[in-house]
Structures are given as structure tokens and as C-alpha cells.
Motif scaffolding. Structure first.
Motif, PDB file in Angstrom:
ATOM      1  N   GLU A 303     -12.899 -30.053 -11.701  1.00  0.00           N
ATOM      2  CA  GLU A 303     -11.798 -30.805 -12.301  1.00  0.00           C
ATOM      3  C   GLU A 303     -12.149 -32.291 -12.307  1.00  0.00           C
ATOM      4  N   ARG A 304     -12.082 -32.919 -13.454  1.00  0.00           N
ATOM      5  CA  ARG A 304     -12.443 -34.333 -13.552  1.00  0.00           C
ATOM      6  C   ARG A 304     -11.283 -35.206 -13.078  1.00  0.00           C
ATOM      7  N   ALA A 305     -11.580 -36.092 -12.140  1.00  0.00           N
ATOM      8  CA  ALA A 305     -10.595 -37.076 -11.709  1.00  0.00           C
ATOM      9  C   ALA A 305     -10.406 -38.097 -12.826  1.00  0.00           C
ATOM     10  N   PRO A 306      -9.242 -38.760 -12.889  1.00  0.00           N
ATOM     11  CA  PRO A 306      -9.019 -39.753 -13.950  1.00  0.00           C
ATOM     12  C   PRO A 306     -10.102 -40.818 -14.016  1.00  0.00           C
ATOM     13  N   GLY A 386      -8.374 -35.196  -9.214  1.00  0.00           N
ATOM     14  CA  GLY A 386      -7.138 -35.826  -9.679  1.00  0.00           C
ATOM     15  C   GLY A 386      -6.094 -35.880  -8.578  1.00  0.00           C
ATOM     16  N   TYR A 387      -5.934 -34.779  -7.826  1.00  0.00           N
ATOM     17  CA  TYR A 387      -4.966 -34.760  -6.729  1.00  0.00           C
ATOM     18  C   TYR A 387      -5.412 -35.693  -5.604  1.00  0.00           C
ATOM     19  N   GLU A 389      -7.033 -38.481  -5.950  1.00  0.00           N
ATOM     20  CA  GLU A 389      -6.690 -39.840  -6.369  1.00  0.00           C
ATOM     21  C   GLU A 389      -5.185 -40.074  -6.278  1.00  0.00           C
ATOM     22  N   GLN A 390      -4.382 -39.061  -6.628  1.00  0.00           N
ATOM     23  CA  GLN A 390      -2.927 -39.219  -6.525  1.00  0.00           C
ATOM     24  C   GLN A 390      -2.493 -39.390  -5.075  1.00  0.00           C
TER      25      GLN A 390
END
Length: 713
Positions: A303-306, A386-387, A389-390
Motif C-alpha cells: 500500500e503506497r503511503a501518501p 497510509g495508516y 502516516e495518519q
């Protein structure tokens, strides 16, 4: 490309890929595999170095598809990881020979043997850079502008203007830089791949009167494993004989061993203590909790992070921009101000070299992969960059009460009887609550057992759960209600004043009150208390220190009970008496007021609230398939202290990604400024690029030092 419905009917096969070092190479490999005759679809996971193929393809065909990067393909569940010694790798041997040829050329130069020197430099360039040239020229012909294209033009350009020595140095330094990049990605991936080796490859099984040792893949469900003292448990199962302590650190990150006896679940890869266990196998080798953990983390790496998606988009425009800048530097000064063509072409080539985007492209994935792997080894599963980074930007946290801020094992503290004997009241209550899954129901059943009240033979009919209120059932031709006092107040019209006073007193003491009665009368009250977890208050305090602005508790329990628990835990807001849809509304309000919000629950209940939150955090994932499937983050050890660690890891990861990007772009900007006036040589440009790659790699490895509070950091 095959559609999803078609793919569902085709068996997918997964492989591990060795030698995958860059995202561009991964994309190219994926395209090559898709082009194979028997393949319907293919997907390459660069972070985890995995290939999934829908269709038919041999290992030889797959390796041929990756021949441009000399990729090695092996079965996904293969246990031994083939790590070829550094000096045995062909490309590294070539670099070593090229370095020797370069030294000979330098000596020949010093001895004024120009022909010999040029021959040695040319040989060094050809041997050390032939694969680079092959890829770079092919990409240039297809107008695919990447780092191989930039370096090929720069090296051939250096040779064209007579800078043979510099061309050879650039080839060797670039090859070393590539080796370092391969090493950094392999190092980041290794923490997950090594999880495969935690579970034994063989298991001792009792078959008839014999004990046989077989590969774990050959063990059938329901067979009984023999686990000797000090041995690792090969497969998931349930203890059917014996007692021991089991160290589950490999699964949960919790170093304190767990007591295991008959009926308890045990997991593959965990370490048996001093007891002898017989374990009934409940999961096949590829379905164990450990296997699911590995699959989830590897999927997360895909999954690509932003920030990674941004860098990938940026790199697509960055490389053509560098080529244009280099061309303008090489051409404009000689044409406009009459500069020396060789000098300005050399400076343009230096810009091409320093513009190589290696460090920039690797800056985010190496940090994300390192962080996800480190978290998994500490018992925290994060389902994507992504999670992660969130979590690093988290502003509010909402906790469920029962089983999250509290231990989830309430016990009965008071029984008030109005119109029945205590034994009759507890007997009916336990007979009905035995059919419920609520923690308070279990407390009533345990109390009846402790007091020796007979309830197993009490006939219960028409049992019905009343969502958020309690339960209803028929016992001996009479309908009974057990649940919130408000449920009985609704059924009876109102509760006696004395009962209301008792209920208020219990709630002020932090107890949860259940009322039991019929449609005609209140029979009694049962009060129970669920102790806060010892880790609740320290966890809330740690989250505040990390800058989380709002920490709330959302619960279906009564306001006074919630306030008592909330005060002990230190939360700043308490939302009590909530039905599931009201919890959902509470989460939405927190998101609107504070921004990124996490919901912490058990992963089974409160599914709407977990889904509505930016980050759903499930407690106690070990053994709970629902938690693994529902949440974005899973705390495997059922330990709240893992939450501040996860927030700290997210924040450190965000900081390191920003630092990496700043390092990569800042160093290139400085080198670019130095290249224009001619202060930067070609080999120094490569050295600067290699330095940037090393900086972002070692900086990302600092994530391995992020610890829980109390661990020494």
C-alpha cells in the motif's frame, strides 16, 4: 487485463523475488510477467519483494522475465533464505575487477603511457557498466527516462569528451551505490521475511501408538502435536493435555510468558517453557496466526503511503527536468557567451549525474518498510504506510470502555433481592445470561457457580437479545427481563424509589447495575464492577505527552459508571449510554472537531465506530481473526502500552520521511549549485548521490530504535 471476477476463478500463486531494488524495476518486471503466455494477471509488491501470478508460469519463465535485473524467484513459503555472499555476486566481482583496471590505468597515466591508460579505463567502463549501458540505452530508445538513462548518457558523454578516467570512476561508484541500495532494501525487508523462520519446519505428531516427525505442511487438522519443554510450537492449536508457560513475544511483543493449560489456544512460532504439552492442531501451516501476520504486513508494504505516492509522481517529472537543465547548461553558455564547449558539456554531464533520483526514490519506501517490520516484531500490525502516516498526525483518540480501558472481566459485587430468594434470583439470572456473550452476563454466571447455585437445568425458552438494553427470556411460563434499569423502568412504568437510590449509589461507586424482573414486578438488582486496566492511566498520560489533543471514552454503560472509570483512566471526555449508532455519531463529531481520530476497541463490537474512525485500532489480535480483518491497526498483545509506541513510531516515521526528502533534495541542490561553476567533478557528483542514498538509509534505520515507554527510550 483480466477483470476481478475472472481472477477469482483462477488460482493465484505467490513467489518471493530476490534482487528487486527499485520501484521502476518492479514495474518493469510486472509488465514482463503479464506478457508471459500463460499469465492472466500479475502483481509485484516492491516493499515485500513478492510476486503474485494468476495463471500458469514456470520458475524459469519468471526468472527470464526478470533477467534484465538478474532477479531470482523462489516459492513464497520457502523457509531457507538464500543469501549469496557479497563477493560471490557476479556484479560485485565485476566492480572489483573494474577497480583494479582503474588503478592500473591511473598508474599508466602517471607513467605517461596514455594509450595503455585509455585502454584500462575503457575496459573498466565496459566491464563495470555493461548492464547499466544495456538498460540505459534500451530505455533511451523507448524514451523511458530513469536513473539508468541519466548515468548512461553521463558516462558515454564523459568518454566522448576524453574524460576516460572520470567515466571509469563514475561507473564504479555508481555500481557501489546500487549495491548499497540493494543492501538497504534487503535489510528493511529482512525483519518480516525472518518471521517465517520463527515457526519450526517440522512437527512431532502422534499417529496411533507412534510419534512421527513430519513437515508442517503435511500435518492434518485435528492431529495431536507433541511439544516438548523448550521447543517452539510448530502450528496453531488448542492444548488437550499438559500445562506450561509459553513465551508469545514472537506474536504479541509481550515478553512475560502466558500460562497455558487444557483448553487454551497456542500459536505457531511461540516458545514452550518447562512443561510438556499435547496440542490439537486447529490451523494448517499457511493459515496460522503467524502466517496471517506476515501476509498482512507484506500487503501493507504494497500500500503506497501518501508521501510515497507524491514522491513517485514527483520523480516522473523530476528526471526529464534534470535532463533539460543539463542540456541547457551544456549548450547555452557556449552559444550565448562563447564558453568553452568541453567545459560546459562536462558541467552538464555533472548535473546529469547529481540529478540521479536514487536517494529521492528510496527515501520513503525504506522508512515505511523499516517501520512496518519493526512494529510487527513488537506485536503491532499496521495495515499500510497510509495508516502509519495518519497515526503520526493523530489528534484525537476514542476508547471503548469494557475490555479496552477496563480488564473486560467484571465480577459481581452486590446482589439486592426484593421479591425472590437470593438463590432463586441468581439461578434464573445465570440460566438466562448463560446464553449471552456480554461480559456482564459471564460475571453473573461465574457468581452463580461460586455460590453453588443450580442453574444448568433451569428451562429457558424464547431467549431474545434486546440491542443495547439487555435480554428477555421465558422461564417457567413467565417472561423475565435482565438488563439496564431503564429496560425494567420501561417495562414496569417506573422503578421503586428505594431501588433508584440504590442504583444511584452503585453508579457513584463505579459499578454497573443490572435489574432483573418480570412484566409485573422488580425482583432484584445485581451490581458488578470492571476494574480499569493498570496500563490505562499511564497510556492516556503518554498520549497527552505525545500531543494528542482529545482523549475520550465512548461506552454504552451508564454515565455515572463511565465517569468513575474515566476519572481513574484520566480521559478528558466521557460519552456514556450510547447505542452503536450513537457511538458512530460521536466518532464523526471528534473527527470534525479535532481532525484525524482513532477508535480503540476489541475489533468485534463497535464495528461501525471502528470503520468510521480514520484509524480503527483493535485490542488483542492474537487468536482473533475478526480483529485482524476489521481494524487498521492491531495490538496483538491486548496491551494498551503498545498504543503510545505506535503513535511515537508514526510520528518518528513522518519526521524521518521529511528528513530523507530534505537530505536527498538539499544535497542535490547544493551539488547542482557547485556543478554550474565547475567546482564539482563527475566522480564527486556520484559520490554525493551515493552519500545521499546512505544518509536516507541509515536515517531510516533509526526507526528500529523506537521503543515503548519504560524500554529505555
Amino acid at each position: 487485463m483480466a477483470n476481478e471476477q475472472t481472477l477469482e476463478r483462477i488460482e493465484a500463486k505467490t513467489y518471493r523475488v530476490q534482487g528487486l531494488t527499485c520501484a521502476n524495476c518492479a514495474a518493469k518486471f510486472e509488465r514482463n510477467v503479464k506478457a508471459l503466455p500463460g499469465v492472466k494477471e500479475a502483481k509485484v509488491n516492491f516493499g515485500a519483494a513478492k510476486l503474485t501470478v494468476w495463471g500458469e508460469a514456470t520458475l524459469e519463465e519468471l526468472e527470464q522475465a526478470g533477467a534484465f535485473e538478474r532477479l531470482k524467484i523462489r516459492e513464497a513459503r520457502e523457509r531457507t533464505i538464500q543469501r549469496e555472499p557479497f563477493w560471490k555476486k557476479k556484479e560485485n566481482r565485476n566492480v572489483l575487477v573494474s577497480a583494479v583496471l582503474l588503478l592500473i590505468g591511473i598508474v599508466a597515466d602517471a607513467a605517461d603511457s596514455a594509450g595503455m591508460a585509455v585502454a584500462m579505463y575503457l575496459a573498466a567502463i565496459a566491464l563495470g557498466g555493461y548492464s547499466l549501458f544495456w538498460t540505459g540505452l534500451r530505455n533511451l530508445a523507448r524514451w523511458q527516462l530513469d536513473m539508468n538513462t541519466l548515468m548512461t548518457i553521463a558516462i558515454l558523454g564523459a568518454a566522448a569528451i576524453g574524460e576516460w578516467q572520470e567515466g571509469a570512476v563514475v561507473v564504479i561508484l555508481f555500481a557501489i551505490s546500487e549495491a548499497l541500495e540493494r543492501y538497504s532494501m534487503d535489510r528493511a525487508r529482512r525483519s518480516i521475511v525472518s518471521l517465517l523462520e520463527m515457526a519450526p519446519a517440522q512437527a512431532t505428531i502422534r499417529r496411533g501408538a507412534e510419534e512421527v516427525t513430519v513437515p508442517v505442511e503435511d500435518v492434518r487438522l485435528g492431529e495431536v502435536m507433541i511439544v516438548k519443554p523448550g521447543a517452539k510450537i510448530p502450528l496453531d492449536g488448542v492444548v488437550v493435555n499438559g500445562a506450561s508457560t509459553v513465551n508469545e513475544a514472537a506474536m504479541t511483543g509481550e515478553s512475560v510468558p502466558s500460562e497455558k493449560t487444557v483448553g487454551d489456544a497456542v500459536f505457531a512460532g511461540t516458545l514452550n517453557g518447562e512443561g510438556f504439552l499435547e496440542v490439537k492442531v486447529t490451523k494448517r501451516a499457511d493459515e496460522t496466526m503467524l502466517a496471517k501476520m506476515i501476509d498482512l504486513v507484506e500487503e501493507a508494504q504494497a500500500e503506497r503511503a501518501p508521501s510515497q505516492a507524491f514522491i513517485d509522481r514527483f520523480a516522473r517529472y523530476y528526471t526529464p527536468f534534470i535532463m533539460i537543465v543539463a542540456l541547457l547548461i551544456a549548450v547555452i553558455p557556449p552559444l550565448v557567451v562563447g564558453g568553452n564547449w568541453l567545459d560546459w558539456v562536462y558541467r552538464g554531464l555533472a548535473v546529469l549525474v547529481i540529478g540521479c533520483p536514487c536517494a529521492l526514490v528510496i527515501s520513503t519506501p525504506v522508512a515505511i518498510v523499516t517501520a512496518l517490520g519493526h512494529a510487527a516484531r513488537r506485536g503491532v500490525l499496521i495495515k499500510g504506510g497510509g495508516y502509519l502516516e495518519q497515526i503520526g498526525r493523530l489528534r484525537a483518540v476514542a476508547f471503548d470502555k469494557t475490555g479496552t480501558l477496563t480488564e473486560g472481566k467484571p465480577s459481581v459485587t452486590d446482589v439486592v433481592v426484593y421479591d425472590e430468594s437470593r438463590e432463586r434470583l441468581l439461578g434464573v439470572a445465570a440460566a438466562i445470561e448463560k446464553r449471552s456473550q456480554h461480559p456482564l452476563a459471564s460475571a453473573v454466571v461465574r457468581q452463580a457457580k461460586e455460590e453453588g447455585v443450580p442453574f444448568l437445568d433451569v428451562p429457558v425458552d424464547e431467549f431474545q437479545s434486546l440491542t443495547g438494553q439487555g435480554v428477555r427470556a421465558v422461564v417457567g411460563n413467565e417472561t423475565y427481563y435482565i438488563g439496564r434499569p431503564s429496560l425494567l423502568a420501561e417495562v414496569l412504568g417506573r422503578l421503586p424509589d428505594e431501588a433508584e437510590q440504590r442504583i444511584a449509589t452503585f453508579r457513584q461507586e463505579g459499578k454497573t447495575v443490572m435489574a432483573i424482573g418480570t412484566a409485573r414486578r422488580l425482583l432484584g438488582l445485581i451490581a458488578a464492577a470492571d476494574r480499569p486496566r493498570p496500563s490505562a492511566a499511564p497510556t492516556v498520560a503518554a498520549l497527552r505527552r505525545l500531543g494528542v489533543k482529545e482523549i475520550a471514552m465512548v461506552t454504552g454503560d451508564h454515565k455515572q459508571t463511565a465517569q468513575a472509570i474515566g476519572r481513574q483512566a484520566g480521559v478528558s471526555a466521557m460519552c456514556a449510554g450510547l447505542l452503536p449508532e450513537q457511538k458512530l455519531a460521536a466518532i464523526r463529531e471528534l473527527k470534525q472537531r479535532y481532525g484525524i481520530t482513532a477508535m480503540v476497541g476489541d475489533g468485534v463490537n463497535d464495528a461501525p465506530a471502528l470503520a468510521a474512525a480514520d484509524i480503527g485500532v483493535a485490542m488483542g489480535g492474537a487468536g482473533t481473526d475478526a480483529a485482524l480483518e476489521t481494524a487498521d491497526v492491531v495490538l496483538m498483545a491486548d496491551d494498551l502500552r503498545q498504543l503510545p509506541y505506535t503513535v511515537r513510531l508514526g510520528r518518528r516515521t513522518l519526521a524521518i520521511i521529511k528528513q530523507n526528502i530534505a537530505f536527498a533534495l538539499g544535497l542535490k541542490a547544493l551539488a547542482l549549485v557547485a556543478a554550474i561553476p565547475g567546482w564539482l567533478t563527475l566522480w564527486l557528483a556520484v559520490f554525493a548521490d551515493m552519500g545521499a542514498t546512505l544518509l536516507v538509509t541509515f536515517n531510516s534505520m533509526r526507526l528500529l530504535r523506537v521503543k515503548e515507554e519504560g524500554d529505555g527510550q
